[in-house]
Design an enzyme around this catalytic site. Structure first.
Site, mmCIF file in Angstrom:
data_model
loop_
_atom_site.group_PDB
_atom_site.id
_atom_site.type_symbol
_atom_site.label_atom_id
_atom_site.label_comp_id
_atom_site.label_asym_id
_atom_site.label_seq_id
_atom_site.Cartn_x
_atom_site.Cartn_y
_atom_site.Cartn_z
ATOM 1 N N GLY A 90 0.807 -1.284 0.066
ATOM 2 C CA GLY A 90 -0.012 0.126 0.015
ATOM 3 C C GLY A 90 0.968 1.362 0.133
ATOM 4 O O GLY A 90 2.075 1.383 -0.611
ATOM 5 N N SER A 91 0.607 2.169 0.751
ATOM 6 C CA SER A 91 1.142 3.421 0.601
ATOM 7 C C SER A 91 2.331 3.757 1.140
ATOM 8 O O SER A 91 2.993 4.674 1.033
ATOM 9 C CB SER A 91 0.111 4.820 1.146
ATOM 10 N N THR A 92 2.710 2.665 1.883
ATOM 11 C CA THR A 92 4.123 3.163 2.572
ATOM 12 C C THR A 92 4.992 2.659 1.110
ATOM 13 O O THR A 92 6.227 3.394 1.546
ATOM 14 C CB THR A 92 4.513 1.873 3.542
ATOM 15 N N SER A 128 -1.213 11.211 1.040
ATOM 16 C CA SER A 128 -1.291 9.843 0.463
ATOM 17 C C SER A 128 -2.058 9.821 -0.620
ATOM 18 O O SER A 128 -2.908 8.900 -0.965
ATOM 19 C CB SER A 128 -1.749 8.935 1.639
#
Length: 575
Positions: A288-290, A345
Site C-alpha cells: 500500500g501507501s508505504t 497519501s
C-alpha cells in the site's frame, strides 16, 4: 541270550547311535557351520554402537541472555528379549512417556527386534519414576534436550530442535551445522540391563559440541515489540501482525516479532505447521501507501521531481483503455506539491512520479532497492516477493501505475524495512542479519555489516527524510513521538483475492514504516497489522503502536529528545 533280547539290544544301540549322531550334528552345526553367524549375533547384542549427540551451542541475545540451551534428559529403550511381561511393562510406561500402551506393546513384541527406542528427551523427573519401577529390559540412556527459557519469545526467529535433535525452522535450522556440533560414537559391551560394562573393551569417539550464537536481537527491544504487537492485535481485533526494528547503519535486526506464534518447547502440540514459518521473511503482501516512499525516492534521485514540484491532485487518473485508478475514498486534493503527495497519501500524485520515470527506469529502481529478490538475511525460508517487470506476464499499464502506490506488487516486511532503512542510511542498502557472533571456545567470529549497494544519492536521502518528517508532523494529532522528529509514512493496503480485492470488515493490511531521530537516524521500524477490525487505516490501526514503540525504544537506548516534550490532541484520520 535269546534272539529277541539280542534284537532289542541292537535296537537300543542303534537308537543311541542315532541320538548321538543328531546331537553331534547339532553341535557341529552350531559350533562350526553356524558358529560365525551366531557369534556375530551374540556380539552385536552385547556390543552395541550408539550415536552420542553433541551438545548444541547456546543461542544468546545481544545482551547475553540465554534464548536456547541444552538441559539434561534421557532416552528410554528396551532390550526386547529381557522384557519379562510386555503387557504390564507397556501399561506402566504409557502414562509416563506419553505414548499409548498399545503402541508400546507393539514395539516390545516386534518379531526379530532386539532393541527398540520407546521415547526420547524425557525430563529427569520422569526418568526417576521409570527407574523406580525397575522393569526388566528397560534401559535409560542420557541425551541432551533443547530448552527455550523464554517460551514463545522470538520463536519464529529461533525455530526449534526436533525429535532427531536436528534444527527445524529459524536459526536452529539455518545454523544447524554450526550450533549442532558433530555427534560422537560409543561402542561398548552391555550387560543384561543394557548398561556399558566398564572394564570390558570399548571404543569412544567423543562428540564435538556446537558453537554458541550471539544474536543482534535485543531481548528488551524484542519484548517491547511483542508486547505492543499483542496489545494492538487485541485492540484492533486483528488476525495477526509483524513488527521489525532494524539498526539502519548496520542492517542488524534488533527485533522481529510476529503474531500468531508458538512455543518451541511444545512444538509437538502445534496442530498448524504454518505457525513455524516466519511471516516477516516468508509471507508477501501488498504494502500500500508505504511504498510511495520508494516511488518518490526514485523520482527525486532521477531528478524528475523536487519536493516543491506541483501536480494535479484530481480524484483519479484515466488510462487509454478507459480504466480509472482513484485516490483512496475518491478524494480530490487539487494542486499539490510532492511533499503534500506524501502527506495526502495521493495515489494520483504517486502515479505522476511513475509516469515521469517511465516503466523501465521505475522497474530498475525498484529492483535496485532489493524488491523482487531475497534480502539475503541469515534465516531460512525467505522469499523474494513479486515485482511485475515490463515484458513479464503480470505487467500492464495498470500494474505499472498501481505499483507506484503499493498495489500490484508483493513484498515481505523485511524487504520493506530494509529498503526504507537504506534511505535513513544516506542511500546505502545494508544486508540484514540476525547473528553477530559465532563463539567456538576461545575463538570468536564476528559478523561484519555488509553494504549491498548505493540505491540513491546521499542528497536525495536527506531531501526525502525532510519530506517524511513533515509527513510525520502532519500525523501529530493522531500519533506522535513526543520530543523527537521521526520520518514516517502510513499505508492502508487492500488484500487481493481470487475474485479481485476483498471488501468488508477486516479486508486491509494497516502499516507504518519510518525511522529516526531525523537529525541522526539510528533505527527503522515497521509495524504491520493484518486485517484490523477496529479501523482499516494504517495511521489508526498501526500508528499508535509505531509511536509507542519508537518512544520506548529511544528511551531504552538513551537517545535524548531534540525538542520540548508537549502533549498533542487526538483525532482525525487519513490513509
Amino acid at each position: 541270550m535269546s534272539d529277541l533280547a539280542t534284537w532289542r539290544l541292537r535296537l537300543i544301540f542303534a537308537t543311541l547311535v542315532l541320538l548321538a549322531s543328531g546331537i553331534g550334528y547339532r553341535v557341529v552345526s552350531f559350533a562350526v557351520l553356524q558358529g560365525p553367524v551366531l557369534a556375530q549375533r551374540a556380539e552385536a547384542f552385547r556390543f552395541r554402537e550408539d550415536v552420542v549427540p553433541a551438545h548444541r551451542g547456546e543461542i544468546l541475545d545481544a545482551r547475553g541472555r540465554v534464548l536456547a540451551t541444552d538441559v539434561p534428559a534421557d532416552r528410554v529403550s528396551a532390550i526386547v528379549r529381557e522384557v519379562e511381561d510386555p503387557q504390564r511393562t507397556a501399561q506402566l510406561l504409557a502414562p509416563l512417556i506419553g505414548r499409548p500402551a498399545e503402541e508400546i506393546l507393539a514395539a516390545l513384541t516386534q518379531p526379530g527386534r532386539e532393541w527398540v527406542v520407546l521415547q526420547r528427551q524425557l525430563d529427569p523427573a520422569v526418568s526417576a519414576q521409570i527407574r523406580a519401577l525397575d522393569l526388566p529390559g528397560i534401559v535409560l540412556d542420557p541425551e541432551p534436550k533443547r530448552a527455550y527459557p523464554m517460551g514463545d519469545f522470538a520463536s519464529q526467529v529461533l525455530g526449534f530442535v526436533n525429535w532427531e535433535y536436528r534444527g527445524a525452522y529459524g536459526l536452529e535450522a539455518q545454523y544447524d551445522a554450526v550450533v549442532g556440533g558433530v555427534p560422537g560414537q560409543l561402542v561398548g559391551e552391555r550387560d543384561l540391563a543394557g548398561n556399558v560394562i566398564a572394564l570390558a573393551p570399548s571404543s569412544w569417539n567423543p562428540p564435538q559440541d556446537g558453537a554458541t550464537l550471539v544474536l543482534t536481537i535485543d531481548s528488551a527491544v524484542q519484548y517491547l515489540a511483542e508486547s505492543i504487537l499483542e496489545r494492538t492485535i487485541q485492540d484492533q481485533r486483528a488476525a495477526g501482525g509483524t513488527i521489525i526494528v532494524m539498526d539502519v547503519r548496520t542492517g542488524a535486526i534488533l527485533a522481529m516479532a510476529n503474531r500468531p506464534s508458538f512455543d518451541p518447547n511444545r512444538f509437538r502440540e502445534v496442530t498448524d505447521p504454518s505457525l513455524f514459518a516466519n511471516p516477516a521473511i516468508g509471507a508477501a503482501y501488498e504494502p500500500g501507501s508505504t511504498f510511495k516512499v520508494i516511488t518518490l525516492a526514485l523520482g527525486l534521485d532521477a531528478g524528475v521531481i523536487q519536493p516543491e514540484t506541483v501536480v494535479d491532485g484530481g480524484a483519479y487518473r484515466e488510462l487509454p483503455d478507459g480504466t480509472r485508478i482513484f485516490n483512496a475514498l475518491h478524494q480530490v486534493f487539487g494542486p499539490e506539491t510532492m511533499t503534500e503527495v506524501l502527506i495526502h497519501s495521493s495515489n494520483v500524485g504517486a502515479m505522476e512520479v511513475a509516469d515521469r520515470l517511465g516503466p523501465e527506469r521505475f522497474a530498475e529502481g525498484i529492483q535496485r532497492f532489493g524488491f523482487g529478490q531475497p534480502t539475503g538475511v541469515d534465516l531460512p525460508g525467505e522469499i523474494g516477493g513479486i515485482v511485475n517487470l515490463p515484458g513479464s506476464p503480470g505487467w500492464s499499464l495498470t500494474t505499472f501505475y498501481t505499483t507506484s502506490f503499493g498495489q500490484g506488487i508483493a513484498v515481505t516486511p523485511l524487504q520493506l524495512v530494509t529498503a526504507v532503512a537504506a534511505i535513513a542510511n544516506g542511500g546505502v542498502l545494508m544486508r540484514p542479519y540476525v547473528v553477530q557472533e559465532i563463539r567456538r571456545g576461545d575463538r570468536v567470529q564476528v559478523v561484519q555489516p555488509q553494504p549491498v549497494r548505493r540505491v540513491i544519492s546521499e542528497e536525495t536521502a536527506r531531501t526525502l527524510t525532510a519530506m517524511l518528517a513533515e509527513v510525520m508532523d502532519s500525523y501529530a494529532g493522531r500519533f506522535a513521538v513526543p520530543g523527537y522528529r521521526i520520518a514516517a509514512k502510513t499505508g492502508t493496503a487492500e488484500i487481493p483475492g481470487p475474485q479481485g480485492y476483498e471488501r468488508g470488515e477486516g479486508a486491509t493490511i494497516a502499516s507504518v514504516v519510518g525511522y529516526g531521530p531525523v537529525e541522526d537516524p539510528r533505527y527503522c521500524v515497521l509495524v504491520k497489522i493484518d486485517r484490523p477490525k477496529g479501523s482499516p487505516w494504517g495511521e489508526r490501526a498501526a500508528g499508535p503502536a509505531f509511536a509507542e514503540l519508537f518512544r520506548q525504544l529511544l528511551l531504552l537506548k538513551g537517545i535524548p529528545p531534540s525538542q520540548p516534550v508537549t502533549s498533542t490532541p487526538s483525532g482525525g484520520s487519513q490513509p
